[in-house]
Design an enzyme around this catalytic site. Sequence first.
Site, short mmCIF file in Angstrom:
data_model
loop_
_atom_site.label_atom_id
_atom_site.label_comp_id
_atom_site.label_asym_id
_atom_site.label_seq_id
_atom_site.Cartn_x
_atom_site.Cartn_y
_atom_site.Cartn_z
CE LYS A 12 -1.33 -4.09 3.41
NZ LYS A 12 -1.72 -5.35 2.80
CE1 TYR A 19 -3.76 -2.28 5.58
CE2 TYR A 19 -3.18 0.02 5.32
CZ TYR A 19 -3.54 -1.19 4.76
OH TYR A 19 -3.66 -1.31 3.41
CB SER A 26 -0.87 -0.01 1.27
OG SER A 26 -1.44 1.25 1.48
N1 UFG Z 1 -12.73 11.57 3.15
C1 UFG Z 1 -13.74 12.45 3.47
N2 UFG Z 1 -14.89 11.95 3.99
C2 UFG Z 1 -15.11 10.61 4.20
C3 UFG Z 1 -14.05 9.71 3.87
C4 UFG Z 1 -12.87 10.22 3.35
O1 UFG Z 1 -13.59 13.66 3.29
O2 UFG Z 1 -16.17 10.23 4.69
C5 UFG Z 1 -11.49 12.10 2.58
C6 UFG Z 1 -10.26 11.82 3.44
O3 UFG Z 1 -10.10 12.83 4.40
C7 UFG Z 1 -9.16 11.82 2.37
C8 UFG Z 1 -9.84 11.26 1.13
O4 UFG Z 1 -11.24 11.42 1.35
O5 UFG Z 1 -8.77 13.12 2.10
C9 UFG Z 1 -9.57 9.79 0.90
O6 UFG Z 1 -9.83 9.06 2.09
P1 UFG Z 1 -9.93 7.48 2.13
O7 UFG Z 1 -10.24 7.10 3.55
O8 UFG Z 1 -10.83 6.99 1.07
O9 UFG Z 1 -8.45 7.01 1.74
P2 UFG Z 1 -7.04 7.29 2.41
O10 UFG Z 1 -6.24 8.01 1.39
O11 UFG Z 1 -7.16 7.92 3.75
O12 UFG Z 1 -6.57 5.82 2.68
C10 UFG Z 1 -6.29 4.95 1.61
C11 UFG Z 1 -6.55 3.50 2.00
C12 UFG Z 1 -5.60 3.02 3.06
C13 UFG Z 1 -4.20 3.34 2.68
C14 UFG Z 1 -4.07 4.80 2.35
C15 UFG Z 1 -2.69 5.21 1.95
O13 UFG Z 1 -7.87 3.36 2.50
O14 UFG Z 1 -5.73 1.63 3.22
O15 UFG Z 1 -4.97 5.12 1.28
O16 UFG Z 1 -2.40 4.81 0.69
F1 UFG Z 1 -3.40 3.04 3.72
#
Ligand code: UFG
Length: 343
Positions: free
Chosen positions: A158, A154, A130
Amino acid sequence: MVLVTGGCGYVGSHTVVELLQEGESVLVVDDLSNASKKSLERVRQITGKEVCFEQVDLKDAKALGKVFDKYCGKKAGDKIDTVIHFAAFKAVGESVKKPLEYYQNNTIGVINLLFCMQKHAIKNFVFSSSATVYGVPERCPIEETAGRSALSPYGATKIITEDILLDIAKADKDFSAILLRYFNPVGAHKSGLIGENPKGIPNNLMPYITGAAIGKLPPLKVFGGDYPTMDGTCVRDYIHIVDLAKGHIAALKKVRQQKGAVAYNLGTGKGLTVLQIIQAFEKSTGVSLPYTIVERREGDATECYASTTKAEQELAWKASLGVEDMCKDHYDWQVKNPNGYND
Ligand code: UFG
């Protein structure tokens, strides 16, 4: 034969479709703790092909050993020659609350798997890593040579698994591993038959958006509107799940040709803000999506997107589907399967 652990899950099931369409024979090992076996029925509907399936928890070394004995005793063409390893716990927030469970599941599972491979002299391994291994990136686009650091248990699992593979490759010159660092997988198969099936309230952006769009969830909260980006919201590299699955086919070809352990980013190289995703979703589906901007979520990096040069040059792979396909396909899957596989 390719052994796919976690083959009933989101990335796993889409990869199994691509493997079958490439003419590979596939054995799925999954404990079904966070996935449904119905995904494999859907895979059969899409491809018209069968997969072998064994319900095993990778922590159960004895049961896993029996699976390897069974499938490695078969005629040459059907012997396992490569393992693609997806099976792992994957919720960042949950890992902070339950670190022991994450370390136990995600590291003991892969160690048992690698011991089985060693016993049967299986040398090719593709690992579902990841972009989380980059921690808070120092600069974007992120190259594979960037430093790694864990922001959660998590993420630590990885990095530990990557290190195990790097060390095996040093000790065994015939071992070949590819570490695929995924950015943000979204979307679903065009058929609408397989897709993401999160348990409970989704933490990730796209499943939350599609859940809110069908009225199953309250309106979206955008976490933070004051980041130093073009519109104040965080930037991520969203990649269509079918492109990501095809990246595994490219990795499979490569892992069978080369030796050593090598990491590749799987992303599009294009960063999009949360508000850009909302706009693309509304445009591609015609559904309006109410949202409010709230406080930042702890631990979110301002921006995170991939350098794709290494994967393009060495794997001959490049993502081709755009953000509108990502939104539309994820939404279609959600509309057709409002309760995932559980209906
Ligand atoms: N976001 C919102 N509202 C929500 C959910 C997410 O605004 O309800 C925003 C988050 O703040 C972020 C973006 O949308 O800015 C993406 O968030 P995600 O949770 O979809 O994804 P992340 O980038 O935080 O995490 C993903 C994977 C993880 C991995 C990470 C790093 O879910 O498993 O990328 O690569 F570790």
